[in-house]
Design a protein around this motif. Structure first.
Motif, PDB file in Angstrom:
ATOM      1  N   PHE A  31       3.925  15.187  -5.927  1.00 44.74           N
ATOM      2  CA  PHE A  31       5.144  15.497  -5.167  1.00 44.74           C
ATOM      3  C   PHE A  31       5.387  14.297  -4.240  1.00 44.74           C
ATOM      4  CE2 PHE A  31       6.130  20.202  -5.252  1.00 44.74           C
ATOM      5  CZ  PHE A  31       5.231  20.538  -6.249  1.00 44.74           C
ATOM      6  N   TYR A  32       6.623  13.820  -4.161  1.00 43.79           N
ATOM      7  CA  TYR A  32       6.911  12.638  -3.336  1.00 43.79           C
ATOM      8  C   TYR A  32       7.770  12.983  -2.113  1.00 43.79           C
ATOM      9  CZ  TYR A  32       5.004  10.323  -7.385  1.00 43.79           C
ATOM     10  OH  TYR A  32       4.153   9.950  -8.402  1.00 43.79           O
ATOM     11  N   PRO A  33       7.152  13.147  -0.946  1.00 43.90           N
ATOM     12  CA  PRO A  33       7.927  13.435   0.264  1.00 43.90           C
ATOM     13  C   PRO A  33       8.630  12.193   0.820  1.00 43.90           C
ATOM     14  CG  PRO A  33       5.674  14.253   0.447  1.00 43.90           C
ATOM     15  CD  PRO A  33       5.714  13.323  -0.711  1.00 43.90           C
ATOM     16  N   GLY A  69      -0.111   3.412 -12.741  1.00 36.94           N
ATOM     17  CA  GLY A  69      -0.328   2.763 -11.457  1.00 36.94           C
ATOM     18  C   GLY A  69       0.957   2.801 -10.658  1.00 36.94           C
ATOM     19  N   VAL A  70       0.895   2.341  -9.430  1.00 38.54           N
ATOM     20  CA  VAL A  70       2.065   2.363  -8.545  1.00 38.54           C
ATOM     21  C   VAL A  70       2.427   0.921  -8.202  1.00 38.54           C
ATOM     22  CG1 VAL A  70       2.965   3.174  -6.330  1.00 38.54           C
ATOM     23  CG2 VAL A  70       1.377   4.609  -7.619  1.00 38.54           C
ATOM     24  N   THR A  71       3.678   0.542  -8.446  1.00 36.83           N
ATOM     25  CA  THR A  71       4.089  -0.847  -8.228  1.00 36.83           C
ATOM     26  C   THR A  71       4.133  -1.163  -6.729  1.00 36.83           C
ATOM     27  OG1 THR A  71       6.451  -0.315  -8.223  1.00 36.83           O
ATOM     28  CG2 THR A  71       5.460  -0.826 -10.361  1.00 36.83           C
ATOM     29  N   ARG A 101       7.229   4.577   4.619  1.00 39.12           N
ATOM     30  CA  ARG A 101       6.012   4.490   3.828  1.00 39.12           C
ATOM     31  C   ARG A 101       6.086   5.484   2.674  1.00 39.12           C
ATOM     32  NH1 ARG A 101       0.680   5.802   6.237  1.00 39.12           N
ATOM     33  NH2 ARG A 101       1.281   5.251   8.349  1.00 39.12           N
ATOM     34  N   ARG A 102       5.510   5.092   1.552  1.00 35.22           N
ATOM     35  CA  ARG A 102       5.481   5.965   0.379  1.00 35.22           C
ATOM     36  C   ARG A 102       4.392   7.005   0.575  1.00 35.22           C
ATOM     37  NH1 ARG A 102       3.038   6.723  -4.647  1.00 35.22           N
ATOM     38  NH2 ARG A 102       4.361   6.555  -6.506  1.00 35.22           N
ATOM     39  N   LEU A 103       4.726   8.255   0.322  1.00 38.68           N
ATOM     40  CA  LEU A 103       3.755   9.326   0.483  1.00 38.68           C
ATOM     41  C   LEU A 103       3.771  10.224  -0.751  1.00 38.68           C
ATOM     42  CD1 LEU A 103       1.751  10.846   2.333  1.00 38.68           C
ATOM     43  CD2 LEU A 103       3.701  12.094   3.273  1.00 38.68           C
TER      44      LEU A 103
HETATM   45  O1  LIG Z   1       1.075   7.932  -6.220  1.00 37.66           O
HETATM   46  C1  LIG Z   1       1.342   8.101  -7.399  1.00 37.66           C
HETATM   47  O2  LIG Z   1       2.508   8.065  -7.826  1.00 37.66           O
HETATM   48  C2  LIG Z   1       0.238   8.316  -8.409  1.00 37.66           C
HETATM   49  C3  LIG Z   1      -1.062   8.756  -7.803  1.00 37.66           C
HETATM   50  C4  LIG Z   1      -2.207   8.673  -8.752  1.00 37.66           C
HETATM   51  O3  LIG Z   1      -2.104   8.168  -9.831  1.00 37.66           O
HETATM   52  C5  LIG Z   1      -3.515   9.235  -8.378  1.00 37.66           C
HETATM   53  O4  LIG Z   1      -3.671   9.717  -7.237  1.00 37.66           O
HETATM   54  O5  LIG Z   1      -4.437   9.214  -9.217  1.00 37.66           O
END
Ligand SMILES: O=C(O)CCC(=O)C(=O)O
Ligand SMILES: [Fe+2]
Length: 280
Positions: free
Chosen positions: A185-187, A250-252, A260-262
């Protein structure tokens, strides 16, 4: 003759991807659980109000910690990664009040999904529950803000190695032989970047051994991934991504310093025909 490089080329697995806007359907979650769908991206799946509340509570949380396990990031909650069961479950117990507090007085959307899935699976004679041991029980989610610098803020990895090699005292190891579903989930998202990149490749145990990541599934090198097609999910606050965690992802890198990305992350999968376990 030495090692045959050609035979070690990573196999490409074409994924099945669904993207839509609105509510997440329980049937789609079960399709990911069964390995029928590789990735599900639901846009605007939960409200901006909840997203903002969770983000503010994360930033001000007295339970906010810096990861010290080689994966750069800040977190609230517990991660089983590279921990024995006694340590993980004890940490989950300690962190529970902080995880609960992320949602304030609002309805926790992760728990709502957990409860809805539990009801549906129950109808099918399947139990869904949190992983547990004599030391405690997992939480429904953990909150993470990745802060790796460079190409990736979270390096390419798979979520299965850490489950397969979870070690003594864990009941989750059995899930590694089925789909390990990773729920995100992306807040909050950075102004730019922070996309979830998914490579069309599901490493085997021998792939992991060849890359020196047998027990961690982390990190896969750029050289290893260079010829594998991939796909990026551009995420916005309020989105959900549910993926087969066996695929490398992965996350770019992130740009901009205002936001900030959460992510709120959890894992679940079949441990037995009649049992689905959920953990973080
Ligand atoms: O943050 C994300 O979008 C992915 C997170 C992830 O791959 C993980 O926690 O293993
Ligand atoms: Fe992951």
């Amino acid at each position: 003759m030495g090692t045959n490089q050609a035979s070690q080329k990573p196999a490409i697995s074409p994924p099945t991807i669904r993207e839509r806007t609105g509510s997440i359907a329980i049937a789609d979650i079960i399709s990911v659980l069964k390995g029928e769908i590789t990735a599900l991206h639901i846009k605007e799946a939960f409200s901006t109000e909840i997203a903002e509340e969770i983000t503010a509570n994360f930033v001000g949380s007295p339970g906010l910690r810096q990861r010290k396990d080689g994966v750069p990031g800040q977190y609230v909650g517990a991660s089983h990664y590279r921990k024995d069961a006694a340590t993980y479950f004890a940490e989950a117990e300690t962190a529970r009040p902080y995880v609960d507090a992320l949602f304030g007085d609002l309805l926790d959307p992760v728990r709502a999904l957990f409860d809805a899935l539990k009801r549906e699976l129950q109808k099918q004679g399947i139990e869904l529950r949190l992983a547990r041991s004599e030391h405690g029980q997992a939480n429904v989610c953990r909150a993470l803000s990745w802060c790796g610098s460079g190409t990736f803020s979270l390096d390419p990895h798979d979520d299965v190695a850490q489950v397969l090699c979870a070690g003594e005292g864990y009941e989750i190891s059995a899930v590694a032989h089925n789909t390990v579903a990773a729920l995100n989930f992306y807040p909050s998202m950075a102004e730019k970047g922070g996309n979830l990149r998914l490579w069309y490749h599901k490493p085997t145990v021998s792939d992991r051994k060849s890359q020196g990541v047998e027990t961690t599934g982390y990190p896969y090198s750029a050289a290893y991934l260079q010829d594998i097609p991939c796909r990026e999910f551009q995420l916005k606050p309020g989105d959900i991504a549910l993926i087969d965690g066996g695929f490398v992802h992965g996350v770019t890198g992130q740009l901009g310093n205002q936001k900030r990305r959460l992510v709120l992350n959890s894992f679940f999968g079949f441990a037995r025909r009649d049992l689905v376990l959920w953990w973080t």
